[in-house]
Motif scaffolding. Sequence first.
Motif, PDB file in Angstrom:
ATOM      1  N   VAL A 291      22.391 -18.381  30.081  1.00 11.16           N
ATOM      2  CA  VAL A 291      21.891 -19.479  29.268  1.00 11.16           C
ATOM      3  C   VAL A 291      21.641 -18.972  27.853  1.00 11.16           C
ATOM      4  CG1 VAL A 291      19.998 -21.108  28.920  1.00 11.16           C
ATOM      5  CG2 VAL A 291      20.840 -20.649  31.224  1.00 11.16           C
ATOM      6  N   ASP A 292      22.195 -19.673  26.877  1.00 14.93           N
ATOM      7  CA  ASP A 292      21.979 -19.326  25.474  1.00 14.93           C
ATOM      8  C   ASP A 292      20.721 -20.048  25.000  1.00 14.93           C
ATOM      9  OD1 ASP A 292      22.166 -18.519  22.885  1.00 14.93           O
ATOM     10  OD2 ASP A 292      23.924 -19.724  22.375  1.00 14.93           O
ATOM     11  N   SER A 293      19.664 -19.315  24.735  1.00 17.30           N
ATOM     12  CA  SER A 293      18.389 -19.924  24.364  1.00 17.30           C
ATOM     13  C   SER A 293      17.622 -19.000  23.429  1.00 17.30           C
ATOM     14  CB  SER A 293      17.542 -20.185  25.615  1.00 17.30           C
ATOM     15  OG  SER A 293      17.150 -18.952  26.222  1.00 17.30           O
ATOM     16  N   GLU A 294      16.582 -19.536  22.812  1.00 16.47           N
ATOM     17  CA  GLU A 294      15.737 -18.715  21.944  1.00 16.47           C
ATOM     18  C   GLU A 294      15.047 -17.624  22.759  1.00 16.47           C
ATOM     19  OE1 GLU A 294      13.134 -20.581  19.137  1.00 16.47           O
ATOM     20  OE2 GLU A 294      14.404 -22.359  18.974  1.00 16.47           O
ATOM     21  N   ALA A 295      14.598 -17.974  23.953  1.00 16.56           N
ATOM     22  CA  ALA A 295      13.935 -16.988  24.808  1.00 16.56           C
ATOM     23  C   ALA A 295      14.910 -15.886  25.207  1.00 16.56           C
ATOM     24  CB  ALA A 295      13.361 -17.658  26.044  1.00 16.56           C
ATOM     25  N   GLY A 296      16.143 -16.277  25.544  1.00 18.85           N
ATOM     26  CA  GLY A 296      17.147 -15.297  25.906  1.00 18.85           C
ATOM     27  C   GLY A 296      17.473 -14.366  24.760  1.00 18.85           C
ATOM     28  N   ALA A 297      17.603 -14.938  23.560  1.00 18.68           N
ATOM     29  CA  ALA A 297      17.868 -14.116  22.384  1.00 18.68           C
ATOM     30  C   ALA A 297      16.734 -13.136  22.136  1.00 18.68           C
ATOM     31  CB  ALA A 297      18.083 -15.006  21.165  1.00 18.68           C
ATOM     32  N   ALA A 298      15.498 -13.595  22.359  1.00 20.13           N
ATOM     33  CA  ALA A 298      14.341 -12.718  22.180  1.00 20.13           C
ATOM     34  C   ALA A 298      14.366 -11.569  23.178  1.00 20.13           C
ATOM     35  CB  ALA A 298      13.051 -13.519  22.334  1.00 20.13           C
ATOM     36  N   ALA A 299      14.701 -11.874  24.436  1.00 16.45           N
ATOM     37  CA  ALA A 299      14.739 -10.831  25.460  1.00 16.45           C
ATOM     38  C   ALA A 299      15.835  -9.812  25.165  1.00 16.45           C
ATOM     39  CB  ALA A 299      14.959 -11.459  26.831  1.00 16.45           C
ATOM     40  N   VAL A 300      16.997 -10.284  24.747  1.00 17.27           N
ATOM     41  CA  VAL A 300      18.096  -9.370  24.412  1.00 17.27           C
ATOM     42  C   VAL A 300      17.711  -8.489  23.227  1.00 17.27           C
ATOM     43  CG1 VAL A 300      20.445  -9.258  23.505  1.00 17.27           C
ATOM     44  CG2 VAL A 300      19.906 -10.807  25.400  1.00 17.27           C
ATOM     45  N   GLU A 301      17.056  -9.072  22.225  1.00 21.78           N
ATOM     46  CA  GLU A 301      16.625  -8.293  21.067  1.00 21.78           C
ATOM     47  C   GLU A 301      15.610  -7.231  21.470  1.00 21.78           C
ATOM     48  OE1 GLU A 301      14.184  -6.898  17.930  1.00 21.78           O
ATOM     49  OE2 GLU A 301      13.445  -8.378  19.387  1.00 21.78           O
ATOM     50  N   ILE A 302      14.679  -7.586  22.347  1.00 14.20           N
ATOM     51  CA  ILE A 302      13.693  -6.621  22.832  1.00 14.20           C
ATOM     52  C   ILE A 302      14.385  -5.479  23.576  1.00 14.20           C
ATOM     53  CG2 ILE A 302      11.833  -6.293  24.524  1.00 14.20           C
ATOM     54  CD1 ILE A 302      10.887  -9.155  23.765  1.00 14.20           C
ATOM     55  N   ALA A 303      15.317  -5.838  24.454  1.00 12.95           N
ATOM     56  CA  ALA A 303      16.015  -4.817  25.232  1.00 12.95           C
ATOM     57  C   ALA A 303      16.824  -3.900  24.324  1.00 12.95           C
ATOM     58  CB  ALA A 303      16.923  -5.474  26.260  1.00 12.95           C
ATOM     59  N   ALA A 304      17.522  -4.480  23.352  1.00 11.88           N
ATOM     60  CA  ALA A 304      18.330  -3.664  22.438  1.00 11.88           C
ATOM     61  C   ALA A 304      17.465  -2.686  21.655  1.00 11.88           C
ATOM     62  CB  ALA A 304      19.100  -4.574  21.487  1.00 11.88           C
ATOM     63  N   ARG A 305      16.252  -3.109  21.329  1.00 10.88           N
ATOM     64  CA  ARG A 305      15.356  -2.257  20.540  1.00 10.88           C
ATOM     65  C   ARG A 305      14.734  -1.150  21.373  1.00 10.88           C
ATOM     66  NH1 ARG A 305      12.380  -6.026  18.715  1.00 10.88           N
ATOM     67  NH2 ARG A 305      10.410  -5.709  19.790  1.00 10.88           N
ATOM     68  N   HIS A 306      14.494  -1.395  22.662  1.00  8.28           N
ATOM     69  CA  HIS A 306      13.737  -0.440  23.470  1.00  8.28           C
ATOM     70  C   HIS A 306      14.581   0.363  24.458  1.00  8.28           C
ATOM     71  CE1 HIS A 306       9.752  -1.668  22.070  1.00  8.28           C
ATOM     72  NE2 HIS A 306      10.224  -2.895  22.053  1.00  8.28           N
ATOM     73  N   MET A 307      15.837  -0.016  24.657  1.00  5.67           N
ATOM     74  CA  MET A 307      16.718   0.769  25.512  1.00  5.67           C
ATOM     75  C   MET A 307      16.932   2.165  24.937  1.00  5.67           C
ATOM     76  SD  MET A 307      19.658  -2.065  26.427  1.00  5.67           S
ATOM     77  CE  MET A 307      20.920  -0.810  26.256  1.00  5.67           C
ATOM     78  N   ASP A 308      17.170   3.118  25.811  1.00  3.35           N
ATOM     79  CA  ASP A 308      17.504   4.457  25.341  1.00  3.35           C
ATOM     80  C   ASP A 308      18.802   4.377  24.525  1.00  3.35           C
ATOM     81  OD1 ASP A 308      16.993   7.543  25.819  1.00  3.35           O
ATOM     82  OD2 ASP A 308      19.157   7.190  26.001  1.00  3.35           O
ATOM     83  N   PRO A 309      18.842   4.997  23.342  1.00  2.00           N
ATOM     84  CA  PRO A 309      20.016   4.859  22.476  1.00  2.00           C
ATOM     85  C   PRO A 309      21.294   5.440  23.074  1.00  2.00           C
ATOM     86  CG  PRO A 309      18.496   6.515  21.618  1.00  2.00           C
ATOM     87  CD  PRO A 309      17.779   5.801  22.704  1.00  2.00           C
ATOM     88  N   VAL A 310      21.166   6.387  23.975  1.00  2.00           N
ATOM     89  CA  VAL A 310      22.351   7.007  24.575  1.00  2.00           C
ATOM     90  C   VAL A 310      22.627   6.455  25.965  1.00  2.00           C
ATOM     91  CG1 VAL A 310      23.378   9.180  25.357  1.00  2.00           C
ATOM     92  CG2 VAL A 310      22.039   9.115  23.230  1.00  2.00           C
ATOM     93  N   HIS A 311      21.615   6.461  26.807  1.00  2.00           N
ATOM     94  CA  HIS A 311      21.801   6.116  28.217  1.00  2.00           C
ATOM     95  C   HIS A 311      21.405   4.675  28.560  1.00  2.00           C
ATOM     96  CE1 HIS A 311      22.534  10.361  28.951  1.00  2.00           C
ATOM     97  NE2 HIS A 311      21.399  10.661  28.340  1.00  2.00           N
ATOM     98  N   GLY A 312      20.891   3.938  27.602  1.00  2.00           N
ATOM     99  CA  GLY A 312      20.386   2.598  27.870  1.00  2.00           C
ATOM    100  C   GLY A 312      21.356   1.667  28.559  1.00  2.00           C
ATOM    101  N   PRO A 313      22.600   1.545  28.073  1.00  2.00           N
ATOM    102  CA  PRO A 313      23.532   0.620  28.734  1.00  2.00           C
ATOM    103  C   PRO A 313      23.762   0.946  30.212  1.00  2.00           C
ATOM    104  CG  PRO A 313      24.332   1.175  26.548  1.00  2.00           C
ATOM    105  CD  PRO A 313      23.156   2.081  26.810  1.00  2.00           C
ATOM    106  N   ALA A 314      23.938   2.224  30.535  1.00  2.00           N
ATOM    107  CA  ALA A 314      24.151   2.605  31.933  1.00  2.00           C
ATOM    108  C   ALA A 314      22.907   2.330  32.770  1.00  2.00           C
ATOM    109  CB  ALA A 314      24.525   4.081  32.019  1.00  2.00           C
TER     110      ALA A 314
END
Length: 362
Positions: A291-314
Motif C-alpha cells: 500500500v502506497d501511503s504516508e505511513a508506509g513512506a514514513a516506515a520506509v524512511e525510518i528503516a532506510a535511516r536505521h538499517m545497517d549500511p552494509v548488511h541492512g538489506p540482507a
Amino acid sequence: MASQVRHIRLTDRIDGRPRSGRAGRALTTGSAPERPWEDARMMPEPSATSHPLDQHRDPSEAAFVRGLAAEVAARYGGELTRMRRANGYSNATWVGDGIAVRIAHTPVGMAREAALVRALPREVAHPEILGEGVTEGHGWIVTAEVHGRNLYEAWPTLTPVEQRQAIHQLWARAQIVHDASPSLKTYVASHGGFVPATLGEATASAGRAGAALGLSSAQRSRFHEIIEGYFRAAPLVEQVVDHGDLALMNALWDGEVVALLDFEFAVLGPVEIDLCRLVYEACVSEEGTYVDSEAGAAAVEIAARHMDPVHGPALIRGAAVLDQLRDFDIWLAQGGGEDWNPGRLLTDLIDDDGGYLAPLLR
C-alpha cells in the motif's frame, strides 16, 4: 478521541492466527462492545465452561486454565465472571475489574518477560505488572488495565497525517528500548518469537514451506540464500533488545502513541528485526499487498535511516522471511485455508524485487 482501556496482553494469536501478521487479521466486525473501553476483538463468554478460542484444545486443559485464571483474578480483587475473554492463542487472557489476567495454555513460565518489563525505562509506559507466578507449571501475569485505544483498532479511523505520526511514535518507543539494551540484554535471549535458535531450524522450516508451496528449485535455492544471508550477517552488526513483534496491535493510542506493549517475543539481535515488522505494519494491506501511503513512506524512511549500511538489506529481508515462515508453519499446522495464507507474502519476499521491502532493496 474517546479513551479506551485495553488489556496489555492481547496475546500472540488472534482466532488461532498470528496477531502481528496483517494478512492474518481477517476479523469479523460487528456492533460496538457494550463497554466502550473494551477492545473490539474481545468476545463475551458463551458459557462458564467453553469459549470459541478453546475449540481446538483439550476440554480438561481449557477448564484447568479457566479455573486457574479465576483463582489468580480473585487474588487481585477480580471476579472472572465479570471479566471478558480477550482473543489469544498461546495464552488465555481475561480483562475487567481493573485488572488483566493472562495464563499460559501450556506449562511455561513468564518470569523472564516480567523481569524485562519491570526493567524497561519508564518512557516506554508499559502497564504496571501487579503480579506474576507459576501454578502447576503454567505461568501467569496480572497487570492493571490501561486507558488508551488499541492502535490497530484505531488505525482505520486515523487521518493519513495521524497514521504517519503514529508510525514515528511507535518507532520512538521501540528506540527507547534499543537504547537501553546495555541494561536490558541480560533479560532476553538471542532467539525467540520468529527468530529460530539455529540456521538448521530455519532451513528446516523453509523446506516445509517450499514443499507445501510447490516452489521451483530456483525459488527454494533463493529461499535458503536469504535465510543463510541473515544468519551470516546477524553476528556482524550491533545487537539490541528488539521488541520482537512491533505491531500496531502492541501499542495504545490516545491522540498519540501512549504505550508500547507485549514483550513476549523480545529478543537480542539486529535492529532489522523490529524494522521489518514496522515496515510490514505500515505498508501491507489486509489482502497482503503493498500500500502506497504516508505511513508506509514514513516506515520506509525510518528503516532506510536505521538499517545497517552494509548488511541492512540482507538482514531486513531475512528477518521478514523468518517472520512469515513462523506464520506459515502455524498455517500448515492448522490445515491451511484461503482466508489467511502467509505463503503469498513469502513468495513475494523471495522474488527478485523483494515484495513489500522492494523500496529498501533497490
